[in-house]
Structures are given as structure tokens and as C-alpha cells.
Motif scaffolding. Structure first.
Motif, PDB file in Angstrom:
ATOM      1  N   PHE A 158      24.048  31.477  33.230  1.00 25.97           N
ATOM      2  CA  PHE A 158      22.738  32.079  32.933  1.00 25.97           C
ATOM      3  C   PHE A 158      22.619  32.663  31.526  1.00 25.97           C
ATOM      4  O   PHE A 158      21.539  33.090  31.134  1.00 25.97           O
ATOM      5  CB  PHE A 158      22.434  33.173  33.968  1.00 25.97           C
ATOM      6  CG  PHE A 158      22.302  32.645  35.367  1.00 25.97           C
ATOM      7  CD1 PHE A 158      21.110  32.105  35.812  1.00 25.97           C
ATOM      8  CD2 PHE A 158      23.377  32.666  36.234  1.00 25.97           C
ATOM      9  CE1 PHE A 158      20.985  31.602  37.092  1.00 25.97           C
ATOM     10  CE2 PHE A 158      23.274  32.166  37.524  1.00 25.97           C
ATOM     11  CZ  PHE A 158      22.076  31.627  37.951  1.00 25.97           C
ATOM     12  N   LYS A 159      23.707  32.697  30.776  1.00 24.99           N
ATOM     13  CA  LYS A 159      23.661  33.323  29.458  1.00 24.99           C
ATOM     14  C   LYS A 159      22.638  32.658  28.550  1.00 24.99           C
ATOM     15  O   LYS A 159      21.909  33.324  27.804  1.00 24.99           O
ATOM     16  CB  LYS A 159      25.049  33.277  28.819  1.00 24.99           C
ATOM     17  CG  LYS A 159      26.048  34.230  29.459  1.00 24.99           C
ATOM     18  CD  LYS A 159      27.400  34.161  28.754  1.00 24.99           C
ATOM     19  CE  LYS A 159      28.389  35.132  29.391  1.00 24.99           C
ATOM     20  NZ  LYS A 159      29.721  35.052  28.731  1.00 24.99           N
ATOM     21  N   ARG A 160      22.559  31.347  28.612  1.00 26.27           N
ATOM     22  CA  ARG A 160      21.629  30.619  27.728  1.00 26.27           C
ATOM     23  C   ARG A 160      20.175  30.918  28.068  1.00 26.27           C
ATOM     24  O   ARG A 160      19.281  30.655  27.261  1.00 26.27           O
ATOM     25  CB  ARG A 160      21.882  29.114  27.808  1.00 26.27           C
ATOM     26  CG  ARG A 160      21.611  28.524  29.172  1.00 26.27           C
ATOM     27  CD  ARG A 160      22.025  27.061  29.264  1.00 26.27           C
ATOM     28  NE  ARG A 160      21.228  26.215  28.387  1.00 26.27           N
ATOM     29  CZ  ARG A 160      21.286  24.893  28.390  1.00 26.27           C
ATOM     30  NH1 ARG A 160      22.139  24.271  29.201  1.00 26.27           N
ATOM     31  NH2 ARG A 160      20.518  24.184  27.599  1.00 26.27           N
ATOM     32  N   TYR A 161      19.933  31.458  29.275  1.00 31.25           N
ATOM     33  CA  TYR A 161      18.563  31.777  29.704  1.00 31.25           C
ATOM     34  C   TYR A 161      18.257  33.270  29.597  1.00 31.25           C
ATOM     35  O   TYR A 161      17.242  33.735  30.103  1.00 31.25           O
ATOM     36  CB  TYR A 161      18.365  31.310  31.151  1.00 31.25           C
ATOM     37  CG  TYR A 161      18.522  29.821  31.312  1.00 31.25           C
ATOM     38  CD1 TYR A 161      17.532  28.931  30.887  1.00 31.25           C
ATOM     39  CD2 TYR A 161      19.682  29.292  31.872  1.00 31.25           C
ATOM     40  CE1 TYR A 161      17.691  27.559  31.022  1.00 31.25           C
ATOM     41  CE2 TYR A 161      19.854  27.914  32.015  1.00 31.25           C
ATOM     42  CZ  TYR A 161      18.856  27.054  31.589  1.00 31.25           C
ATOM     43  OH  TYR A 161      19.020  25.699  31.728  1.00 31.25           O
ATOM     44  N   ASP A 162      19.157  34.024  28.963  1.00 27.29           N
ATOM     45  CA  ASP A 162      18.991  35.475  28.793  1.00 27.29           C
ATOM     46  C   ASP A 162      18.867  36.188  30.137  1.00 27.29           C
ATOM     47  O   ASP A 162      18.062  37.119  30.295  1.00 27.29           O
ATOM     48  CB  ASP A 162      17.771  35.794  27.916  1.00 27.29           C
ATOM     49  CG  ASP A 162      17.961  35.320  26.480  1.00 27.29           C
ATOM     50  OD1 ASP A 162      19.093  35.406  25.973  1.00 27.29           O
ATOM     51  OD2 ASP A 162      16.980  34.838  25.884  1.00 27.29           O
ATOM     52  N   VAL A 163      19.667  35.742  31.089  1.00 26.14           N
ATOM     53  CA  VAL A 163      19.728  36.386  32.408  1.00 26.14           C
ATOM     54  C   VAL A 163      21.150  36.894  32.605  1.00 26.14           C
ATOM     55  O   VAL A 163      22.123  36.165  32.362  1.00 26.14           O
ATOM     56  CB  VAL A 163      19.366  35.396  33.533  1.00 26.14           C
ATOM     57  CG1 VAL A 163      19.611  36.032  34.901  1.00 26.14           C
ATOM     58  CG2 VAL A 163      17.915  34.958  33.403  1.00 26.14           C
ATOM     59  N   TRP A 164      21.266  38.148  33.043  1.00 27.22           N
ATOM     60  CA  TRP A 164      22.573  38.731  33.341  1.00 27.22           C
ATOM     61  C   TRP A 164      22.771  38.682  34.851  1.00 27.22           C
ATOM     62  O   TRP A 164      22.084  39.387  35.586  1.00 27.22           O
ATOM     63  CB  TRP A 164      22.635  40.166  32.820  1.00 27.22           C
ATOM     64  CG  TRP A 164      24.009  40.769  32.874  1.00 27.22           C
ATOM     65  CD1 TRP A 164      25.199  40.112  32.741  1.00 27.22           C
ATOM     66  CD2 TRP A 164      24.328  42.144  33.067  1.00 27.22           C
ATOM     67  NE1 TRP A 164      26.252  40.990  32.843  1.00 27.22           N
ATOM     68  CE2 TRP A 164      25.742  42.247  33.041  1.00 27.22           C
ATOM     69  CE3 TRP A 164      23.565  43.289  33.247  1.00 27.22           C
ATOM     70  CZ2 TRP A 164      26.398  43.467  33.198  1.00 27.22           C
ATOM     71  CZ3 TRP A 164      24.223  44.499  33.408  1.00 27.22           C
ATOM     72  CH2 TRP A 164      25.619  44.596  33.382  1.00 27.22           C
ATOM     73  N   SER A 165      23.699  37.843  35.311  1.00 31.00           N
ATOM     74  CA  SER A 165      23.977  37.715  36.741  1.00 31.00           C
ATOM     75  C   SER A 165      25.059  38.720  37.124  1.00 31.00           C
ATOM     76  O   SER A 165      26.189  38.649  36.625  1.00 31.00           O
ATOM     77  CB  SER A 165      24.432  36.288  37.063  1.00 31.00           C
ATOM     78  OG  SER A 165      24.738  36.157  38.440  1.00 31.00           O
ATOM     79  N   VAL A 166      24.715  39.652  38.000  1.00 33.79           N
ATOM     80  CA  VAL A 166      25.629  40.732  38.386  1.00 33.79           C
ATOM     81  C   VAL A 166      25.573  40.950  39.884  1.00 33.79           C
ATOM     82  O   VAL A 166      24.601  40.572  40.546  1.00 33.79           O
ATOM     83  CB  VAL A 166      25.272  42.058  37.675  1.00 33.79           C
ATOM     84  CG1 VAL A 166      25.432  41.938  36.175  1.00 33.79           C
ATOM     85  CG2 VAL A 166      23.857  42.513  38.031  1.00 33.79           C
ATOM     86  N   ASN A 167      26.622  41.587  40.427  1.00 28.41           N
ATOM     87  CA  ASN A 167      26.530  42.067  41.799  1.00 28.41           C
ATOM     88  C   ASN A 167      25.988  43.490  41.784  1.00 28.41           C
ATOM     89  O   ASN A 167      25.788  44.087  40.716  1.00 28.41           O
ATOM     90  CB  ASN A 167      27.881  41.972  42.522  1.00 28.41           C
ATOM     91  CG  ASN A 167      28.965  42.824  41.865  1.00 28.41           C
ATOM     92  OD1 ASN A 167      28.698  43.859  41.250  1.00 28.41           O
ATOM     93  ND2 ASN A 167      30.205  42.387  41.982  1.00 28.41           N
ATOM     94  N   GLN A 168      25.761  44.052  42.958  1.00 33.04           N
ATOM     95  CA  GLN A 168      25.123  45.361  43.026  1.00 33.04           C
ATOM     96  C   GLN A 168      25.978  46.472  42.402  1.00 33.04           C
ATOM     97  O   GLN A 168      25.445  47.419  41.806  1.00 33.04           O
ATOM     98  CB  GLN A 168      24.778  45.719  44.483  1.00 33.04           C
ATOM     99  CG  GLN A 168      25.966  45.844  45.430  1.00 33.04           C
ATOM    100  CD  GLN A 168      26.272  44.546  46.130  1.00 33.04           C
ATOM    101  OE1 GLN A 168      26.166  43.489  45.542  1.00 33.04           O
ATOM    102  NE2 GLN A 168      26.644  44.631  47.396  1.00 33.04           N
TER     103      GLN A 168
END
Length: 250
Positions: A158-168
Motif C-alpha cells: 500500500f505504500k505506493r498508494y499513500d495508505v498505511w496498513s496497520v493493526n489496531q
């Protein structure tokens, strides 16, 4: 307060009461903004209904399937009520212009390596598209995809889409680091609003530490230190008012 981030919350986050309560209280304080799609909402309804059926000791291997299915259907109605409450608490939950088919064309499966090693799992493809759509819609804000399932929604994709994928847990830790007062104020509201069962600050520290919920013991220790300095104020004792006196009475 400026919104710290816009969060696309997966169904697994909405299902866990102690986790979703914390995020919704942070949203109501204005710290974050929560979003999901109708597809995520339907997945929440299914998962919450099944979870409730099993928690009521309705076991698939000992209960006739027809009866088990009827229990799930009954809980689906309760799940829809809960989802309606979520929508009332976060009126701007939807992503303007969301259209899954258009997003499939814009970001085809091969762009996210769907089904490949270290790629997005096929069942989470729509969740990934929703996070990307949210980032494109709210370009001025940080976009986070919050899900327990980091294996199927790998951050590197997701980095290329400026999204930070995280858990809670990672999300809570980041918010606590940058906005400790706002996070602790939201947790105070969660404590005060949770009635069944009623929570104490020790309970909340345990929830944040536990791997079943947030799984960030370092943050739990910092919370404990914070509360030693900024203690939770006690609720004033409610006394029964005296009967109103009739001024004309003898």
C-alpha cells in the motif's frame, strides 16, 4: 482539533467490542475519522452474528444445522442494529463516490498481487480497494487501513498508494505517541460509557496490553504512568433530591 488520520476499519475491528469502542470514542472526540463500505458492513453483520451464536453456546457439532442457522439469523438483526448505531456515531462513515467495480478497473488485481505470495488475499481485495479509494478521496489527510489481518493486507503493497496498513495496536500506539492527552481522554469516555461489564482503568490497561485486543504492552505501561499523574476523576455521588415543599402548606 485537526483529524490525525482517516481510518478505513475492517470488519474484524468493528466486531471486537472493546476495540471498536475505543476507536469510535476517538472519532467522536475528533481525533480520527472512521470509514467503511457497505461490503465491510455486511461482513461485520455476518461475523458478529456468528460470533454471538457461538458465544451463546450454540455449537455447530451438537446443534441441528437448521436451529443453528436460525440463531445466526436472529443475531443478524441485532448486528444490523449495532451497525446502525455505528453509522449514527460516525455520520460521515461512507467514502464519497465509492464504487467497487470502478475501483477494480482502476486498480486491477495484478497491481495488488492478489492471490500471490506477499500480496493481498482475494477475500480482502475489496477492503484494499476501499482503503485506496479513501486515500484518493481525502488527499489532504493521512489514510490508514486498520485490520488485524496484516498477513493478507501487507503494508508494503500500500505504500505506493499513500495508505498505511496497520493493526489496531500499531494504530493506537502511533496515536498515543503523538496525541497522548486526546487518546487518554477518549479512553476515559470509553470507561465511563461501558456499563456491561463496567470497566476500570486497570481493565483498560489490560485490554490495551492483551494480544486478544490491542496487544501493545509498552503503551499499556505508559498509560499506567499517565494515570498516576492524571487520575480519572470520580463521578460525583448522586443523592436523592428532597421532596419539593409546598410553600403554601401549613
Amino acid at each position: 482539533m485537526t483529524v490525525a488520520a482517516r481510518l478505513l476499519v475492517d470488519a474484524c475491528i468493528l466486531v471486537k467490542g472493546n476495540v471498536s469502542n475505543v476507536f469510535f470514542d476517538m472519532a467522536q472526540s475528533g481525533l480520527v475519522s472512521l470509514h467503511w463500505t457497505p461490503e465491510i458492513g455486511e461482513e461485520f453483520i455476518r461475523n458478529w452474528a456468528i460470533k454471538r451464536a457461538w458465544s451463546d453456546d450454540i455449537k455447530k457439532d451438537v446443534t441441528p444445522q437448521r436451529k443453528y442457522d436460525s440463531v445466526i439469523l436472529a443475531n443478524e438483526e441485532k448486528a444490523r442494529e449495532r451497525l446502525s448505531n455505528f453509522e449514527a456515531m460516525q455520520p460521515e462513515w461512507s467514502i464519497p463516490g465509492w464504487n467497487m467495480e470502478k475501483m477494480r478497473q482502476a486498480v486491477p488485481p495484478d497491481r495488488l498481487r492478489v492471490g500471490e505470495t506477499h500480496g493481498v488475499h482475494p477475500k480482502d481485495y475489496s477492503v484494499a480497494l476501499a482503503a485506496i479509494a479513501m486515500a484518493r478521496t481525502f488527499k489532504e489527510d493521512e489514510a490508514w487501513l486498520v485490520s488485524e489481518n496484516q498477513k493478507h493486507l501487507p503494508p508494503g503493497i500500500f505504500k505506493r498508494y499513500d495508505v498505511w496498513s496497520v493493526n489496531q495496536g500499531t494504530g493506537l500506539a502511533a496515536l498515543f505517541q503523538d496525541y497522548p492527552d486526546a487518546v487518554m481522554g477518549s479512553l476515559l469516555k470509553t470507561l465511563q460509557d461501558t456499563k456491561a461489564p463496567r470497566l476500570t482503568k486497570e481493565d483498560m490497561i489490560g485490554i490495551v496490553s492483551s494480544g486478544s485486543f490491542f496487544g501493545v504492552p509498552d503503551v499499556a505501561r505508559k498509560m499506567e504512568e499517565y494515570w498516576k499523574i492524571h487520575d480519572i476523576p470520580r463521578k460525583p455521588k448522586v443523592t436523592r433530591p428532597l421532596p419539593r415543599q409546598d410553600p403554601l402548606a401549613p
